[in-house]
Design an enzyme around this catalytic site. Structure first.
Site, short mmCIF file in Angstrom:
data_model
loop_
_atom_site.label_atom_id
_atom_site.label_comp_id
_atom_site.label_asym_id
_atom_site.label_seq_id
_atom_site.Cartn_x
_atom_site.Cartn_y
_atom_site.Cartn_z
N THR A 187 0.84 -1.19 0.00
CA THR A 187 0.00 0.00 0.00
C THR A 187 0.87 1.24 0.00
O THR A 187 2.08 1.15 0.15
CB THR A 187 -0.93 0.04 1.23
OG1 THR A 187 -2.00 0.91 0.96
CG2 THR A 187 -0.21 0.50 2.48
N LYS A 196 -7.67 1.44 4.19
CA LYS A 196 -6.51 1.45 5.08
C LYS A 196 -6.29 2.81 5.73
O LYS A 196 -5.30 3.02 6.41
CB LYS A 196 -5.28 1.00 4.30
CG LYS A 196 -5.41 -0.46 3.87
CD LYS A 196 -4.26 -0.89 3.03
CE LYS A 196 -4.65 -0.74 1.58
NZ LYS A 196 -3.61 -1.14 0.67
N GLY A 225 -3.65 5.79 9.13
CA GLY A 225 -3.47 4.99 7.94
C GLY A 225 -2.35 4.00 8.18
O GLY A 225 -1.40 4.32 8.90
N ALA A 229 0.92 5.45 -7.62
CA ALA A 229 0.20 4.30 -8.18
C ALA A 229 0.65 3.99 -9.60
O ALA A 229 0.63 2.83 -10.02
CB ALA A 229 -1.30 4.56 -8.14
N CYS A 258 4.42 2.30 -8.59
CA CYS A 258 4.53 1.17 -7.65
C CYS A 258 3.49 0.09 -7.96
O CYS A 258 2.29 0.36 -7.95
CB CYS A 258 4.35 1.67 -6.22
SG CYS A 258 4.37 0.35 -5.00
N THR A 279 0.61 -0.51 -5.35
CA THR A 279 -0.27 0.63 -5.06
C THR A 279 -1.22 0.81 -6.23
O THR A 279 -0.81 0.73 -7.38
CB THR A 279 0.58 1.91 -4.88
OG1 THR A 279 1.51 1.71 -3.82
CG2 THR A 279 -0.29 3.12 -4.56
#
Length: 184
Positions: A12, A44, A56, A167, A170, A173
């Protein structure tokens, strides 16, 4: 450092940005088991302590929920004292034989302070009000730092743009974002 065990759920990015008494905490929704995405819409980023605290987590999901419960308990014991509650949690985390094995990190924030709680039991306050954790944390952190001084852009917009960049880079993510904010 969080070491990946292919039998645990990971992956995440969590980002927190503070400007004055306004704070945003944003996270993606991807949960991975080894190298496989098993859920894309996990939440999360959550509110705690009667909605006055945002937290988080990144790391092993089950471990993070244990830490959420412990933090909530510490906040009940020390209402309105986020730093003290986090330091007490960190002490337990370092000293308890079971808790020491937990593989997670947390970002927590209230109207006054933002903190990172590491897997080694450290409690850190970011100097510039920006913190990020998780697999895409460095990407989100870099993007947020680059955008923070741009005139006319809100911290919520910065957070969304930074998470989009994370995002895009990664693999752990995704673009399913949950955002929580405290505004003055």
């Amino acid at each position: 450092m969080i070491h990946h065990d292919s039998s645990k759920m990971y992956g995440t990015t969590i980002l927190s940005i503070r400007r004055d008494k306004n704070v945003v905490v944003i996270g993606d929704g991807q949960v991975s088991l080894g190298h496989t995405v098993i859920k894309s819409g996990a939440r999360k980023v959550r509110r705690l302590s009667g909605d006055s605290v945002i937290a988080g987590f990144a790391g092993a999901t089950a471990d993070a929920f244990t830490l959420f419960e412990r933090l909530e308990s510490k906040l009940d014991k020390h209402p309105g004292q986020l730093m003290r509650a986090c330091v007490e949690l960190a002490k337990d985390w370092r000293m308890d034989k079971y808790l020491r094995k937990l593989e997670a990190m947390m970002i927590v924030a209230d109207k006054s302070i933002s903190l990172v709680i590491t897997g080694t039991g450290d409690v850190l306050e970011p100097e510039d009000g920006i913190a990020a954790i998780g697999s895409g944390g460095n990407f989100a952190l870099s993007a947020a730092k680059a955008l923070i001084d741009v005139e006319g852009i809100s911290i919520e917009e910065i957070a969304k743009k930074a998470m989009k960049i994370a995002a895009d880079i990664c693999v752990y993510t995704n673009h399913n974002l949950i955002i929580e904010k405290i505004e003055e």
